[in-house]
Write a protein that holds these residues in place. Structure first.
Motif, PDB file in Angstrom:
ATOM      1  N   GLY A  67       0.811  -1.219   0.000  1.00  0.00           N
ATOM      2  CA  GLY A  67       0.000   0.000   0.000  1.00  0.00           C
ATOM      3  C   GLY A  67       0.842   1.266   0.000  1.00  0.00           C
ATOM      4  O   GLY A  67       0.349   2.356   0.286  1.00  0.00           O
ATOM      5  N   THR A 111      -1.476   4.100   1.643  1.00  0.00           N
ATOM      6  CA  THR A 111      -2.333   3.466   2.648  1.00  0.00           C
ATOM      7  C   THR A 111      -1.547   2.613   3.638  1.00  0.00           C
ATOM      8  O   THR A 111      -2.131   1.958   4.485  1.00  0.00           O
ATOM      9  CB  THR A 111      -3.379   2.550   1.971  1.00  0.00           C
ATOM     10  N   TYR A 112      -0.221   2.621   3.524  1.00  0.00           N
ATOM     11  CA  TYR A 112       0.616   1.776   4.387  1.00  0.00           C
ATOM     12  C   TYR A 112       0.536   2.247   5.840  1.00  0.00           C
ATOM     13  O   TYR A 112       0.582   3.450   6.113  1.00  0.00           O
ATOM     14  CB  TYR A 112       2.058   1.827   3.876  1.00  0.00           C
TER      15      TYR A 112
END
Lengths: 105, 216
Positions: free
Chosen positions: B129, B137-138
């Motif tokens: 991500g 999105t990590y």
């Protein structure tokens, strides 16, 4: 070098291999220094950039032939570096002395 | 109208005095382009320097997400390809057309290896991500500006990878021309000029590798 203008410099295979070997060794050194020897900041960055500059010198001088080339091409390279330093200096004079960093930046 | 000397080699265009002047002019033109390239990447390096000065701790954390081993392998691959380009130019200078073609093909192969490794690195990050900017999105990095580091990472390495792709195209074009027998020790200007471009791609990576991968 004081070669006659009409002859292009031809590097020997040994010279080219020597330059490449030096570049390989410097790559190993920079990894070892960064990963296994802990140098306190800011000297870690200074070391890494210094090794990169030596590598860049080897590539520019002997792979890109600037050592044997007309001096004007070397001047062009130094102009590029000079304007790059000017660009980051003026930018940092702004960004380093702001009271508030722009939000979300 | 100037008198065209019949002793001129066919590759010399009529507005040049001789082959050497044409060669030096082409090289000067390429160096002006390389100055342009250095300042183009300079803008991206400038962004790197500004953000690193603002968030030094972010850069140290985020660099741990990058795989030093593959970064180092790619450095060796690119230096090797610079060597083979220099060898290709040497072959052309010595009229060894077979050596020229073989060295160009090895260079293309090494450049493809570089792109494949880069592709695997990107794929691994996308799985986690780690996308640039708003698409990030990590969760593994505890820093509000974590996406900024990777925005800079993707711009620097992405634009560099684009240069590698263009380089592959150019070297393949030089290879095709070499196969047609267009080059010899008297005329190898396009080989020399493309070589200069390829060495610059190597030069940029020499700085990218320690700046992105080797921050502890």
């Amino acid at each position: 070098m004081s070669e006659h203008n009409h002859e292009h410099h031809v590097s020997t295979a040994g010279q080219l291999w020597a330059v490449a070997t030096a570049l390989f060794i410097l790559t190993i050194i920079t990894v070892v220094v960064a990963k296994f020897i802990s140098i306190p900041p800011p000297f870690d960055v200074i070391t890494a950039i210094s090794i990169a500059l030596v590598k860049a010198f080897l590539v520019a001088a002997f792979f890109m032939n600037l050592y044997w080339d007309t001096k004007f091409n070397t001047i062009l390279l130094f102009m590029a570096v000079a304007f790059f330093i000017l660009m980051i200096s003026i930018t940092l004079l702004d960004t380093m002395y702001r009271n508030d960093v722009v939000p979300s930046f | 109208m100037a008198n065209h000397s019949t002793s001129h080699p066919t590759h010399v265009q009529h507005h040049f005095v001789d082959s050497d002047q044409q060669f030096d002019t082409a090289k000067l033109g390429m160096w002006v382009f390389l100055v342009n390239e250095i300042l183009f990447f300079g803008g991206l390096f400038c962004a790197y320097i500004v953000y690193r000065a603002w968030y030094p701790e972010l850069f140290q954390m985020a660099a741990l997400e990058l795989n030093t081993f593959w970064g180092a392998v790619n450095t060796v691959v690119l230096i090797g390809s610079s060597l083979t380009v220099a060898m290709a130019i040497r072959s052309a200078q010595k009229n060894q057309m077979k050596g020229l073609k073989i060295n160009l093909l090895i260079t293309i192969a090494l450049a493809v290896v570089f792109m494949v490794i880069k592709g695997f690195e990107y794929a691994h990050k996308f799985e986690l991500g780690i996308f640039p900017g708003d698409f990030y999105t990590y969760e593994g990095l505890d820093h509000p500006q974590a996406n900024v580091f990777f925005g800079i990472y993707y711009m620097l390495t992405g634009v560099h990878a684009l240069h590698v792709l263009i380089g592959i195209g150019l070297i393949f074009w030089i290879y095709l021309r070499a196969r047609k027998g267009e080059f010899n020790s008297e005329y190898y200007t396009p080989v020399e000029i493309t070589g200069l471009y390829w060495h610059l791609v190597d030069l940029i990576w020499i700085f990218l590798f320690p700046l992105l991968y080797l921050i502890e």
